[in-house]
Design an enzyme around this catalytic site. Structure first.
Site, short mmCIF file in Angstrom:
data_model
loop_
_atom_site.label_atom_id
_atom_site.label_comp_id
_atom_site.label_asym_id
_atom_site.label_seq_id
_atom_site.Cartn_x
_atom_site.Cartn_y
_atom_site.Cartn_z
CE LYS A 1 -3.51 1.24 11.83
NZ LYS A 1 -3.27 0.72 10.49
CD GLU B 1 -0.82 0.47 3.73
OE1 GLU B 1 -1.19 1.66 3.66
OE2 GLU B 1 -0.99 -0.24 4.72
CB VAL C 1 -5.25 -2.34 4.31
CG1 VAL C 1 -5.61 -3.81 4.10
CG2 VAL C 1 -3.91 -2.23 5.03
CE LYS D 1 -6.51 6.54 6.10
NZ LYS D 1 -6.58 6.68 7.57
CB SER E 1 -10.74 0.36 9.16
OG SER E 1 -9.98 0.38 7.97
CB ALA E 2 -13.14 1.00 4.16
CG ASP E 3 -8.00 -1.36 6.30
OD1 ASP E 3 -8.14 -0.61 5.32
OD2 ASP E 3 -7.05 -1.27 7.11
CG ASP F 1 -13.53 5.67 12.51
OD1 ASP F 1 -13.47 4.95 11.49
OD2 ASP F 1 -12.69 6.56 12.77
N1 PSU Z 1 -0.08 0.02 8.83
C1 PSU Z 1 0.95 0.84 9.22
N2 PSU Z 1 0.75 2.19 9.04
C2 PSU Z 1 -0.38 2.70 8.47
C3 PSU Z 1 -1.42 1.80 8.06
C4 PSU Z 1 -1.21 0.47 8.26
O1 PSU Z 1 1.97 0.40 9.74
O2 PSU Z 1 -0.48 3.91 8.31
C5 PSU Z 1 -2.67 2.37 7.39
C6 PSU Z 1 -3.24 1.38 6.39
O3 PSU Z 1 -3.28 2.03 5.13
C7 PSU Z 1 -4.63 1.09 6.88
C8 PSU Z 1 -4.98 2.41 7.51
O4 PSU Z 1 -5.49 0.71 5.86
O5 PSU Z 1 -3.77 2.68 8.25
C9 PSU Z 1 -6.21 2.36 8.37
O6 PSU Z 1 -6.80 3.62 8.35
P1 PSU Z 1 -8.33 3.84 8.83
O7 PSU Z 1 -8.30 3.45 10.27
O8 PSU Z 1 -8.61 5.30 8.61
O9 PSU Z 1 -9.16 2.94 7.99
MN MN Z 2 -12.20 5.31 9.83
#
Ligand code: PSU
Ligand code: MN
Length: 295
Positions: A159, A27, A106, A86, A140-142, A138
């Protein structure tokens, strides 16, 4: 590898990726927004090198010049800095049409994998259910994208700034297998310890590849392979709570939350989270390549 030919195609796959046997998608959000200026590029390049060293071809994904690119040159990768948008799954088409530099998450990367038939991806940590759900709601769309894409994502678990148990529940609901790579507990991104039990443990890349193949034969979608970081960074939960408190104090919401918190941690941990994050991204890319080669 699928991938359209012709100048009006939205997705452009590099020749190297198109001709490769084993491919690992990477990514660009972590390159643009996950590290301080300059460091993200170095991490992205190092992850690519690790994939090559294992014998596979890296396919770093991002939106550039009105095209979704699969396989980037070093100069192209350097364009993914903090000014990039993003790009989750919902943002891809807008980045294309509006000519924005789109750094794929992701979820955004998986959407592209689905379109071109890439089955393996490496990242740092998967996104998920943010703490405090449903306020804010909230998620994630992941997660949704992983559920509908036949691809295996290698990450250092989920995370730890998120609600990890809730994220695992959602993954179960979506039918996404979560595999612990030589571990009985889900890694917490920087830390190898203290996570909930893994639903299934695997011992090797080839066992993982067989499991993925079985899942896909059943018509299943994505799988998560959770690899613990080699140098576990423990005891940073208080700092995570501090970072989340700072985010809410400063009214940081939506897509900005994850980059804000990661940056806060990098700045307030004496660089320890930065080093841990860098190492785990690269190691995960390498493992994704090993599994891709075992297919
Ligand atoms: N893993 C990392 N650093 C990051 C991410 C993942 O070590 O910055 C990113 C990925 O792109 C993941 C995003 O999809 O964080 C999640 O963001 P959100 O919570 O807004 O969906
Ligand atoms: Mn989000």
């Amino acid at each position: 590898m699928r991938g359209e030919a012709g100048s009006d195609a939205v997705i452009v796959v590099s020749d190297e990726v198109r001709e490769a046997g084993a491919v690992v998608a990477l990514e660009t959000t972590l390159v643009a927004h996950g590290f301080p200026a300059g460091d993200g590029l170095a991490v992205g390049l190092e992850a690519e090198r690790r994939v090559r060293a294992a014998g596979a071809v890296p396919a770093t994904v991002g939106v550039l010049g009105g095209k979704i690119r699969v396989g980037l040159s070093e100069d192209e990768l350097a364009r993914f800095d903090a000014n990039a948008r993003k790009a989750g799954p919902r943002d891809l088409a807008a980045c294309v049409v509006q000519g924005a530099v789109g750094a794929t998450t992701v979820g955004g990367t998986l959407a592209v994998c689905r379109a071109v038939g890439i089955r393996f991806m490496g990242t740092g940590g998967l996104g998920g259910v943010h703490r405090g759900f449903p306020a804010p709601p909230d998620v994630s769309a992941d997660l949704g994208e992983l559920a509908r894409t036949k691809a295996l994502v290698v990450s250092a678990g989920i995370k730890s700034l998120l609600d990890v148990p809730a994220t695992l529940e959602v993954l179960e609901t979506l039918g996404v297998p979560v595999l612990g790579f030589r571990t009985d507990t889900v890694p917490l991104f920087y830390s190898a310890h203290g996570g909930p039990p893994v639903p299934a443990r695997v011992e090797s890349a080839s066992e993982t590849a067989r499991l993925a193949r079985a899942h896909w034969e059943l018509g299943g979608g994505g799988l998560l392979l959770a690899r613990p970081p080699d140098d576990s960074l423990d005891g940073i939960e208080p700092l995570i709570e501090e970072a989340l408190a700072a985010a809410s104090r400063e009214d940081v919401t939506g897509q900005a939350v994850t980059p804000f918190v990661l940056t806060y941690l990098h700045e307030h941990s004496g660089g320890r989270t930065l080093q841990a994050n860098r190492d785990l991204v690269v190691a995960n890319a390498g493992l994704a390549a090993e599994v891709a080669l075992s297919q």
